[in-house]
Motif scaffolding. Sequence first.
Motif, short mmCIF file in Angstrom:
data_model
loop_
_atom_site.label_atom_id
_atom_site.label_comp_id
_atom_site.label_asym_id
_atom_site.label_seq_id
_atom_site.Cartn_x
_atom_site.Cartn_y
_atom_site.Cartn_z
N VAL A 15 -17.00 19.02 -30.25
CA VAL A 15 -18.05 18.02 -29.90
C VAL A 15 -18.18 18.00 -28.42
O VAL A 15 -19.21 17.98 -28.04
N LEU A 16 -16.96 17.85 -27.77
CA LEU A 16 -17.09 17.53 -26.34
C LEU A 16 -17.64 18.79 -25.55
O LEU A 16 -18.37 18.85 -24.78
N ILE A 17 -17.35 20.05 -25.84
CA ILE A 17 -18.07 21.20 -25.47
C ILE A 17 -19.38 21.08 -25.58
O ILE A 17 -20.16 21.38 -24.81
N ILE A 22 -24.89 20.15 -23.25
CA ILE A 22 -26.01 19.45 -23.42
C ILE A 22 -26.23 18.37 -22.05
O ILE A 22 -27.35 18.24 -21.40
N ILE A 23 -25.33 17.77 -21.94
CA ILE A 23 -25.26 16.80 -20.75
C ILE A 23 -25.25 17.72 -19.24
O ILE A 23 -25.89 17.15 -18.32
N ALA A 24 -25.08 19.10 -19.21
CA ALA A 24 -25.14 19.95 -18.34
C ALA A 24 -26.52 20.15 -18.02
O ALA A 24 -26.91 20.61 -17.02
N GLY A 277 -21.75 9.27 -14.43
CA GLY A 277 -21.30 8.23 -15.79
C GLY A 277 -21.81 9.08 -17.18
O GLY A 277 -20.84 8.91 -18.11
N ALA A 278 -22.74 9.85 -17.30
CA ALA A 278 -23.20 10.39 -18.32
C ALA A 278 -22.26 11.65 -18.73
O ALA A 278 -21.98 11.77 -19.86
N VAL A 279 -21.70 12.16 -17.85
CA VAL A 279 -20.83 13.47 -17.88
C VAL A 279 -19.46 12.75 -18.61
O VAL A 279 -18.80 13.20 -19.51
N LEU A 280 -18.88 11.77 -17.77
CA LEU A 280 -17.51 11.01 -18.27
C LEU A 280 -17.88 10.47 -19.78
O LEU A 280 -16.88 10.71 -20.48
N LEU A 285 -17.41 9.71 -26.36
CA LEU A 285 -18.31 9.92 -27.22
C LEU A 285 -17.77 10.87 -28.35
O LEU A 285 -18.08 10.68 -29.59
N SER A 286 -17.21 11.93 -27.76
CA SER A 286 -16.87 12.96 -28.78
C SER A 286 -15.71 12.46 -29.77
O SER A 286 -15.52 12.73 -30.75
#
Length: 459
Positions: A15-17, A22-24, A277-280, A285-286
């Motif tokens: 999920v994190l990857i 997506i956040i990338a 902040g969104a990347v962190l 979230l995952s």
Amino acid sequence: MFADARKIAGLAWPVLIGQLAIIAFGVIDTAMVGRYSAVDLAALGLGSSIYISVYIGLTGILTALQPITAQLYGAGRDTEIGEEVRQSLWLALALNVIGFLILFFPEPILHLARVPDALHERTLAYLRILAFGLPAGLIFRIYSSITNAVGQPRLVMILQVGALLLKFPLNTWFIFGGWGVPALGGPGCALASTAINWGLATVGMVLLTRVDVFRPFAIFAHFCWPVWRRQAAQLRLGIPMGLSYLIEVTSYTFMALFIARFGTTTLAGHQIAGNIGAVLYMTPLSIGIAASTLVAQALGAGRPEAARTLSRHGIVMAVSIACCYGAIMLVLRPYIIKGYTPDAQVMTAAMPLVLIVICYHLFDALQITTAFVLRAYKVAVVPTVIYAVALWGVGLGGGYLLGFDVGGVIPEWLTGARGFWVANTASLAIAGVGLLIYWRVVSERYLRADATQAVDPAV
């Protein structure tokens, strides 16, 4: 705890990857548009804030499918899962109409933000392109919800990583132009995202018909019209979930709208801090999604004690990792900001905001993980109230008072964009603690109910 941590990590890392992929998209958009022009970067920050508010609010309703499916899967009721997915597709169709109208006609929102003329047309073009990609985003959210619910997040991760590989070349083509395509700037990255979203949705629906794990659900075995009983059940859970997502995201969106009044440079610095902040945010979230899946499956199987333990371990895991991230950010923040923009003024504007993000992220990790665990219990109304009071009341209200120095007594270092970020951090702390207390109440209620049934099975 280590056994639970391994279970959670086993579901969380794909999920994190996938979420980082997506956040990338946002990181790539910000970095590439930032090198195109500062005006386009500011328009991107404003436009993406509006789009994310619409997208998250609508997909939050569809996310109700995940705890519903996970509990059915834990109980072994496979055929009901297919019916729930079909009902979610009908919901997506209705929600798309609402979202498309907001994105294609965003002038009232832009007027509220008092957007400068230089930003207005770029932001309008960006949002109108994304309006045509919204249906695909809603469909893919249904696919990701059912996939995560049955413990197969890798099937989402693979598609998201593949999408990321396409993002950079498409962005380069549409933002800077070439091969017969004019340079579109910020709207170019919206065009790239729209094309990719339709590819993801198409492949996701095909996989639901081909992958073995989904076959017992018979999702597309037959056509069905909306079943109002099931629609109502999804909406009872989905609407408060969507509202809680909307409250969380709009607290950030309106912060961006207010910060836009401080000028392009300040807004660009805010965009960088928000992107970091969104990347962190993707890690807790995952963990929250993974813990929620395991908790819901345990509840469906009639094991509330295991669900409570998994919940607690997921929350501790997320907060611990957030502390580690904060230490790394404290050391590396000048280098990270420099990677976003070569503009010295924008770097200066972003530096104090990124420092605040370190504390912001700690409380963000607490609240999002606890919120997901509560959703596994099919609890969403009270968390929504907590979000509204904390994020809109303390976050936005307090941010407005600090940022614009309404009383004329706020220290200068606490005004402007910094005031909004400090107030938002305080609001997340209140929300996180409130959600944690409520989770304890809910989980204890389930334990008492289970103990009562054990004593008297007829209850």
